[in-house]
Motif scaffolding. Structure first.
Motif, short mmCIF file in Angstrom:
data_model
loop_
_atom_site.label_atom_id
_atom_site.label_comp_id
_atom_site.label_asym_id
_atom_site.label_seq_id
_atom_site.Cartn_x
_atom_site.Cartn_y
_atom_site.Cartn_z
N MET A 149 1.10 -1.22 0.06
CA MET A 149 -0.08 -0.15 -0.10
C MET A 149 0.95 1.21 0.09
O MET A 149 2.16 1.12 0.48
N THR A 150 0.26 2.12 -0.46
CA THR A 150 1.17 3.51 -0.42
C THR A 150 0.20 4.61 -0.32
O THR A 150 -1.20 4.63 -0.06
N ILE A 151 0.56 6.08 -0.39
CA ILE A 151 -0.42 7.12 -0.38
C ILE A 151 0.46 8.08 -1.34
O ILE A 151 1.63 8.40 -1.17
N VAL A 152 -0.52 8.43 -2.29
CA VAL A 152 -0.04 9.43 -3.38
C VAL A 152 -1.04 10.57 -3.38
O VAL A 152 -2.31 10.43 -3.34
N VAL A 153 -0.79 11.91 -3.28
CA VAL A 153 -1.78 13.03 -3.13
C VAL A 153 -1.28 14.02 -4.24
O VAL A 153 -0.10 14.37 -4.54
N THR A 154 -2.26 14.64 -4.66
CA THR A 154 -2.24 15.83 -5.62
C THR A 154 -2.90 16.87 -4.82
O THR A 154 -4.03 16.72 -4.35
N VAL A 155 -2.51 18.23 -4.90
CA VAL A 155 -3.29 19.67 -4.59
C VAL A 155 -3.05 20.19 -5.69
O VAL A 155 -2.25 20.80 -6.17
N GLY B 98 -4.47 5.30 -3.28
CA GLY B 98 -3.64 4.03 -2.37
C GLY B 98 -3.98 3.76 -1.04
O GLY B 98 -5.09 3.01 -0.93
N GLU B 99 -3.80 4.28 0.06
CA GLU B 99 -4.40 4.24 1.40
C GLU B 99 -5.34 5.33 1.64
O GLU B 99 -5.13 6.30 1.82
N TYR B 100 -6.55 4.99 1.54
CA TYR B 100 -7.77 5.83 1.77
C TYR B 100 -8.27 6.44 3.06
O TYR B 100 -8.72 7.20 3.25
N GLU B 101 -7.88 5.48 4.02
CA GLU B 101 -8.77 5.43 5.16
C GLU B 101 -8.54 6.76 5.94
O GLU B 101 -9.58 7.59 6.46
N ALA B 102 -7.59 7.14 6.13
CA ALA B 102 -7.12 8.35 7.04
C ALA B 102 -7.58 9.81 6.35
O ALA B 102 -8.26 10.52 7.15
N MET B 103 -7.42 9.94 5.08
CA MET B 103 -7.94 11.00 4.42
C MET B 103 -9.49 11.02 4.04
O MET B 103 -10.08 12.10 4.35
N THR C 143 -1.13 10.25 6.99
CA THR C 143 -1.64 8.98 6.58
C THR C 143 -0.33 8.13 7.14
O THR C 143 -0.77 6.97 7.80
N ILE C 144 0.65 8.28 6.96
CA ILE C 144 1.74 7.61 7.68
C ILE C 144 1.73 7.31 9.04
O ILE C 144 1.97 6.18 9.45
N ARG C 145 1.26 8.35 9.76
CA ARG C 145 1.11 8.11 11.13
C ARG C 145 0.00 7.60 11.71
O ARG C 145 -0.11 6.63 12.40
N PHE C 146 -1.11 7.70 10.83
CA PHE C 146 -2.29 6.87 10.77
C PHE C 146 -2.02 5.40 11.02
O PHE C 146 -2.49 4.58 11.64
N VAL C 147 -1.43 4.80 9.65
CA VAL C 147 -1.10 3.55 9.41
C VAL C 147 -0.22 3.23 10.60
O VAL C 147 -0.12 1.83 11.08
N GLY C 148 0.92 3.75 10.90
CA GLY C 148 1.95 3.40 11.84
C GLY C 148 1.34 3.24 13.19
O GLY C 148 1.78 2.38 13.93
#
Length: 276
Positions: A1-7, A167-172, A233-238
């Motif tokens: 899993m991963t997290i990718v973001v665009t703004v 990627g990892e959706y839950e936190a956001m 997201t990193i901290r949430f998964v951690g």
């Protein structure tokens, strides 16, 4: 899993990701996690075009990072066997996204797997930046799901602003949309008819979601927001009761009309003193 973001805002678009890449066995159990994968790319050096990848870490023996650099060579006109791929003065971001699909799916994926990809194969790739002469950026999305190509699809046109994450959706999902990823499943178990679930979810999200982007916000604030989204997201998964499949250094790049593609923060595997 991963997290990718665009703004995406009026003044440009920011790309951000973690650096984790996960290897699992045939039963889906995590075997190894490395925290130095590359997921953010300048697709043509000198042009305001960037890419983000998530999902599969490679096709065959080659990593997505190496494959993307092969594509960059073609788009830059440096591959003598594919000179027609070089971007001209009138290129569009859509043109680049279509080349991504042609290269990753039609050429590499089909050559490697034919009609029988590995179970649950998934690869996502975002293409974003400025078309030649354009005043505002765009965001396109291409995916390989199983044995099918999906897209490229326009996710944000020049007149659209806002954040996107994959990627990892839950936190956001919880933080920005106000609901978790299992929300629609809960609606079903609570008796909402299946044909009404999507409408009900849209109504709830419409009332609970938190706007975090103004189209006119400065690019530095967009950088800060994208970095915050990846870090959170990193901290949430951690802290979650699961393998830390999102992590490692955060990489961030910004694409603007006049400055083009610029790294904000990135990791290097070599010393700048030894490799200027």
């Amino acid at each position: 899993m991963t997290i990718v973001v665009t703004v995406k805002i009026n003044d440009g678009i920011v790309l951000a990701s973690d650096s984790a890449t996960t290897f699992s066995d045939d039963d889906g159990n995590v075997v190894k996690i490395y925290n130095n994968a590359n997921k953010v790319f300048n697709l043509v050096k000198g042009l305001p075009i960037g890419g983000l990848t998530w999902g599969a870490g490679g096709i065959g023996a080659a990593s997505i990072s190496t494959i993307t650099k092969d594509l960059r060579r073609r788009l830059s006109g440096k591959d003598p066997d594919h000179l027609d791929w070089a971007l001209g003065d009138n290129y569009t971001v859509e043109d680049v996204a279509n080349r991504v699909k042609e290269f990753f799916f039609d050429e590499l994926f089909r050559a490697e797997f034919g009609q029988e990809p590995p179970p649950n194969f998934f690869l996502g790739f975002k293409v974003c930046g400025y078309s030649a002469g354009a005043g505002l950026p765009e965001l396109w999305d291409f995916r390989i799901i199983g044995n099918d190509a999906v897209g490229p699809r326009l996710m944000r046109g020049q007149d659209s602003a806002g954040p996107n994450w994959d990627g990892e959706y839950e936190a956001m999902d919880r933080l920005i949309l106000g609901v978790g990823s299992k929300f629609k499943d809960v609606l079903v178990t609570e008796g909402v008819p299946a044909e009404n679930v999507q409408e009900a979810a849209n109504r709830v999200i419409g009332q609970l979601s938190v706007p975090v982007v103004l189209a006119a916000m400065p690019i530095k604030d967009a950088v800060d927001l994208a970095t915050f989204m990846v870090e959170t997201t990193i901290r949430f998964v951690g802290f979650n009761m699961r393998a830390a499949t999102v992590g490692g250094p955060i990489e961030v790049a910004a694409i603007t009309k006049h400055e083009g593609f610029k790294w904000v923060q990135r990791k290097l595997f070599f010393s700048e003193e030894l490799n200027p």
